[in-house]
Scaffold this motif. Sequence first.
Motif, PDB file in Angstrom:
ATOM      1  N   ALA A   1       0.840  -1.205   0.000  1.00  0.00           N
ATOM      2  CA  ALA A   1       0.000   0.000   0.000  1.00  0.00           C
ATOM      3  C   ALA A   1       0.875   1.255   0.000  1.00  0.00           C
TER       4      ALA A   1
ATOM      5  N   ILE B   1      -7.325   2.657   0.660  1.00  0.00           N
ATOM      6  CA  ILE B   1      -6.146   2.855   1.504  1.00  0.00           C
ATOM      7  C   ILE B   1      -6.303   4.160   2.272  1.00  0.00           C
TER       8      ILE B   1
ATOM      9  N   MET C   1      -4.357  -4.620  -4.161  1.00  0.00           N
ATOM     10  CA  MET C   1      -4.682  -3.276  -3.677  1.00  0.00           C
ATOM     11  C   MET C   1      -6.171  -2.990  -3.829  1.00  0.00           C
TER      12      MET C   1
ATOM     13  N   TYR D   1      -8.083  -3.927  -0.859  1.00  0.00           N
ATOM     14  CA  TYR D   1      -7.320  -3.520   0.316  1.00  0.00           C
ATOM     15  C   TYR D   1      -8.106  -3.655   1.615  1.00  0.00           C
TER      16      TYR D   1
END
Lengths: 289, 237, 317
Positions: free
Chosen positions: A166, A182, B99, B102
């Motif tokens: 990340a 994120i 991602m 996530y």
Amino acid sequence: MIFVQYVINGLIIGGAYALIGIGLTMVFGIMRVVNFAHGEMYMLGAYFLFTFFTKMGINFYLSMLLAIAAVMGIGGIYEKAILKPLRRRSIETVMLSMIGFSLFIQNIAMLIWTPVPESITSPFPLTAYTLGGLYFLPQRIMVIFAALFLVLLTHLLLKKTKIGKAMRATFQDLEAASLMGIKIDRIYSFTFVIGVGLAASAGTLLGPIFTVHPYIGNLANLKAFAIVIIGGLGSFTGAITAGFLLGVFESLGAGYVSSGYQDAIGFILLIIILIYRPTGLFGKIGQRR
Amino acid sequence: MLGVEHIEASYGHIRALSDVSLKVEEHATVTLIGSNGAGKSTLLKVVSGLLKPNEGKVEFYGERIDGLSPDRIVARGIAHCPEGRRIFPELTVVENLEMGAYLERSKKLVKERIEKLFDSFPILRERHKQLAGTLSGGELQQLAIARALMSNPKMMLFDEPSLGLAPILVDQVEKIILRLKEEKITILLVEQNANMALELADYAYVMETGSIILEGPSPDLRRDERVIKAYLGGLEG
Amino acid sequence: MNRDRIITLLFLLGSLIYPILMRDPYYMHMAILIGIYALLAISLNLLLGYTGQLSLGHAAFFGVGAYVSSLFYLNLKIPVWIGMVMALIASGILGYIVAKLSFKLRGAYFVIMTIGITEVLKLVGLNWVDLTKGPMGLTDIGAPTIHLGGLGTLDFGDKIPYYYLILSLVVLCFYLQYRLVSSSYGRAFISIRENEDLAESVGINCYKYLVIVVMVSASIAGVAGSLYAHYVSFIDPGVFAFFISVNVVMMVIGGGQGTLMGPIIGAILFTLIPEWLRVFGDARMAVYAVMVIVIVIFMPRGILFYVTQLLNLRKKT
């Protein structure tokens, strides 16, 4: 033979330089600003080790860990209290507030530890191992292994862990990273804390080799800047390579030219790089501003 | 399901949206068409939390989401597939997909989703270890869509998925969106390619200089004189 | 005549009669230091205030000026005035080199280069003992003199003549600053600060202008360094202190960057503030550092701006 000895000595110091370099690269990666208080975190690492180990007599390795943790704590508070509110402000404001912070830390250090240079006692025997005519001090062997270990650990953090991935995603495209869910604020803090932790670890490694005083951060800063620019701003491989390179050149320069100018060598390398390869050894072309 | 009401937004001092309202019903595909710079992307940014509106509100399942940070909005089930794909070029294909998920804590679930998406996008399986920056345009677009799907969204926001793609790849994107539609994913599609957008969507809005100027079921708009003239090249209808 | 002009003229008048009102040597000493810092601040204002480039190495140009003119005086026994011109040229050349190297890439590079060059020059000052006497520093640096023919010699070793010498140079630089920023050069500088890409697209060669402005700025800083050396008659590598660079930046920002009077106000404030902070004893610099952070974050437009705003508010109510 003496040449090889110089190179080896240089590589050992270079290991710690590499740590300073990747620490700064991390902070730059996320904030797009070099951390002007990076050297002060290095200085604090060394001083905390001095206090915990030399003054309080805590176990050496435990003292190292405590020193690094303490600096990470300070870095964390600094990030939350000052840098976070400045996120949308100009780069100039951020840079100057960092410089103010570095002056602050320097002078607080002077109040706590006085300007008189201190030396951190070495817990290692002072007799060197010899191997084929080369000398290896136990202290320095520890330094290079610890440095390599930390470089490896950082590498694994970035490549293998979820937060590491990340972090890299955020370095590459902050907006897209936030669309993934994120939490950018958390990445900022985490990256900053790890970055200053690496600087502090270098301080704990080099502290026992050199003397410690409140102004060692100035030169550490300068070397850190040289390392990241020589390596190419933003490149981890570059920072590691440039760290070792700087260690070796400094050692050779001190050995063959003059030890008085040893600390200027990083800057001379930096100028040569800026003339012949402005983006650094591993930098990408077109990184302006 | 998604309700945008009286949104006004600006970049600095430049106003980008004024009094924009639209609705997307559950399982529907809605498109927002208009020329370059009309404010379509801005609206998507407001929905996904990248841009805070000055006025108005955004509701998702009856709850206000305007003012929330992007990560919270993703957590509620809105995935934004941004203009220009915005893939992480120095992450591998698999890492990019990771991602996308996530917020999903279970590694097992993430793996399963990746496998499932590899079945729908076989080219990504072939490229899974490559750095995303080395993919071709069409592959990148598939990766961008797949990455957005990794969060298992209830709703997808597409921003110009056909932009910069060769006609054959545009067809491919069209097929992907059709498939998502069949899977009952709610879609808000922003497009300059009005032809494709109106073909895919059930309902459409037309935007000009920051305001909605026209709306209606897609088939109606495809017969609308103004739309034909301005957005469909004036040849069809 | 508008308000700004009246204020400027009143300021000038005050400066002219200052030595008559304040006979105390300490006040004269502070006034001379303020004048020297005002030159430095004006020079940085051209760079930071008008083109938006942050230099944290004005101590480098200042120190080079101080050393060059002192060395010329001590070793070659040439008149101080020529030494000052040499200081100007040497700092200008240094500025040219720094700018050439760092403006290929922008932003942080220039800041880092300026910090780096200062540290390196400090190392040279410490280690080139044959030339600079290392940490011992240079002593007995004389003050300039003017032979007035039959009327005798005007010796600037006294505080009052030196004060007027510096005042005249500050006025000259202030005027230079004014002319420069109201010329086509000044408009180019400002457009670079506001939006470099845009400036480039309308045909402004940013690189060229930035190199020029750094050279001018460095030259003025060099003269300030020279004036400092001939005033205190002793210099050591401390002239390259990072603190000087930071303090000059604070003068420009605290006073009001990109304004004509800002650097003057800033020079007064930030020459005096470190003195006032002596009441904090050893914690003086820590307090100063906190002040830096507070000013940078909360008063980025300078004291002048906030004071005028306050006055305007009061007028309205």
